[in-house]
Design an enzyme around this catalytic site. Structure first.
Site, PDB file in Angstrom:
ATOM      1  N   ASP A   1     -36.575  38.171  15.440  1.00 48.95           N
ATOM      2  CA  ASP A   1     -37.524  39.185  14.978  1.00 48.95           C
ATOM      3  C   ASP A   1     -38.967  38.838  15.336  1.00 48.95           C
ATOM      4  O   ASP A   1     -39.899  39.435  14.809  1.00 48.95           O
ATOM      5  CB  ASP A   1     -37.408  39.377  13.463  1.00 48.95           C
ATOM      6  CG  ASP A   1     -37.757  38.107  12.681  1.00 48.95           C
ATOM      7  OD1 ASP A   1     -37.894  37.032  13.322  1.00 48.95           O
ATOM      8  OD2 ASP A   1     -37.896  38.182  11.450  1.00 48.95           O
TER       9      ASP A   1
ATOM     10  N   SER B   1     -38.634  30.034   4.960  1.00 46.93           N
ATOM     11  CA  SER B   1     -37.423  30.736   5.393  1.00 46.93           C
ATOM     12  C   SER B   1     -36.817  30.134   6.652  1.00 46.93           C
ATOM     13  O   SER B   1     -35.607  30.235   6.873  1.00 46.93           O
ATOM     14  CB  SER B   1     -37.728  32.221   5.628  1.00 46.93           C
ATOM     15  OG  SER B   1     -38.750  32.387   6.595  1.00 46.93           O
TER      16      SER B   1
ATOM     17  N   HIS C   1     -38.376  34.421  13.151  1.00 43.83           N
ATOM     18  CA  HIS C   1     -37.265  33.569  12.713  1.00 43.83           C
ATOM     19  C   HIS C   1     -36.334  33.234  13.876  1.00 43.83           C
ATOM     20  O   HIS C   1     -36.165  34.028  14.803  1.00 43.83           O
ATOM     21  CB  HIS C   1     -36.476  34.267  11.596  1.00 43.83           C
ATOM     22  CG  HIS C   1     -37.281  34.523  10.368  1.00 43.83           C
ATOM     23  ND1 HIS C   1     -37.845  35.748  10.097  1.00 43.83           N
ATOM     24  CD2 HIS C   1     -37.636  33.697   9.350  1.00 43.83           C
ATOM     25  CE1 HIS C   1     -38.503  35.689   8.945  1.00 43.83           C
ATOM     26  NE2 HIS C   1     -38.397  34.443   8.478  1.00 43.83           N
TER      27      HIS C   1
END
Length: 263
Positions: free
Chosen positions: A208, A18, A211
């Site tokens: 967060d 991600s 990320h």
């Protein structure tokens, strides 16, 4: 006479989880989006980031999502490989990969492009490894509660995965963008200044605790471009000509055709 210029461009391929997939996010100054802007008209940027993936699954999807080079075709000029965050999940969780296997997987992924026996063998392709950022434990725990998810990793157990990437880079003699160390240094500098922070300074670079936010993406992009400049000067954007010449370089369609056919 048929056109002689290949209609496709050479590639810069970004492989990862991600942290790479979200690299397209222009609302957070995504580092992959910044690469696309920097190499505009010079290279096509291909994002092969898959959220939630680890290095074990990457070995399965990479051969299935990157075209096999054929003689005379475009090729990847540069590949970035960016794993570790999900591999470092706690043991027993779905994404966890044991440390020794993780390092071996990173080496195998690099050799997808460097081994003569690989279908994706491309001896001219440059490779850069990237270490994952540190986990901001307090911020990640806070974000996990808000999202209704269990805390599934922490900084202490993630750090060896960053070191495994550094080791793989040394063994393979490929450059490594050490995002972990660079980010930790900046966060510790803030902590040493005594600047108040609810989340120990990690909110400066992670939205967060895991990320990248705007600052995190800008930091990674800066480090990556510094690494390219130091190791692969032929890939410095200003040293690479446009594939299609600027409009002021030709006087008429016939000259444009001649220019393209001479490339």
């Amino acid at each position: 006479m048929p056109p002689t210029l290949n209609k496709d461009y050479d590639k810069l391929i970004c492989i990862g989880d991600s942290l790479t997939q979200h690299g397209w996010d222009v609302t957070k100054q995504g580092w992959v989006a910044q690469l696309a802007r920097t190499y505009l008209r010079r290279l096509d940027i291909i994002n092969r980031g898959f959220s939630g993936f680890n290095s074990r699954w990457a070995k399965i999807v990479i051969p299935r999502t990157i075209p096999t080079p054929v003689e005379g075709s475009v090729r990847p000029r540069l590949v970035t490989i960016f794993y570790g965050s999900n591999d470092a999940q706690y043991a027993g969780m779905k994404c966890h990969v044991p440390l020794d296997e993780f390092k071996a997987n990173i080496i195998d992924i690099v050799n997808v492009f460097r081994s003569p026996g690989s279908e994706l063998y491309s001896p001219g392709t440059r490779v850069i490894l990237i270490t994952q950022p540190p986990v901001g434990d307090r911020l990640y725990a806070h974000s996990s509660v808000l999202q209704g998810k269990p805390v599934d990793r922490r900084k202490e157990t993630s750090e060896p995965y960053a070191e495994a990437v550094r080791e793989a880079a040394r063994e393979l003699r490929v450059p490594c963008v050490d995002l972990w160390t660079a980010m930790e240094a900046k966060i510790k500098a803030r902590q040493n200044q005594g600047t108040p922070s609810e989340f120990e300074g990690y909110e400066d670079y992670l939205w967060d605790g895991l990320h990248l936010n705007d600052n995190g993406n800008n930091l990674l992009f800066k480090l990556l471009m510094e690494t390219i400049t130091a190791n692969f000067p032929e890939l410095i954007p200003d040293s690479m000509p446009f594939i299609i010449p600027p409009f002021h370089d030709f006087a008429d369609p016939e000259e444009l055709i001649r220019m393209l056919d001479s490339r």
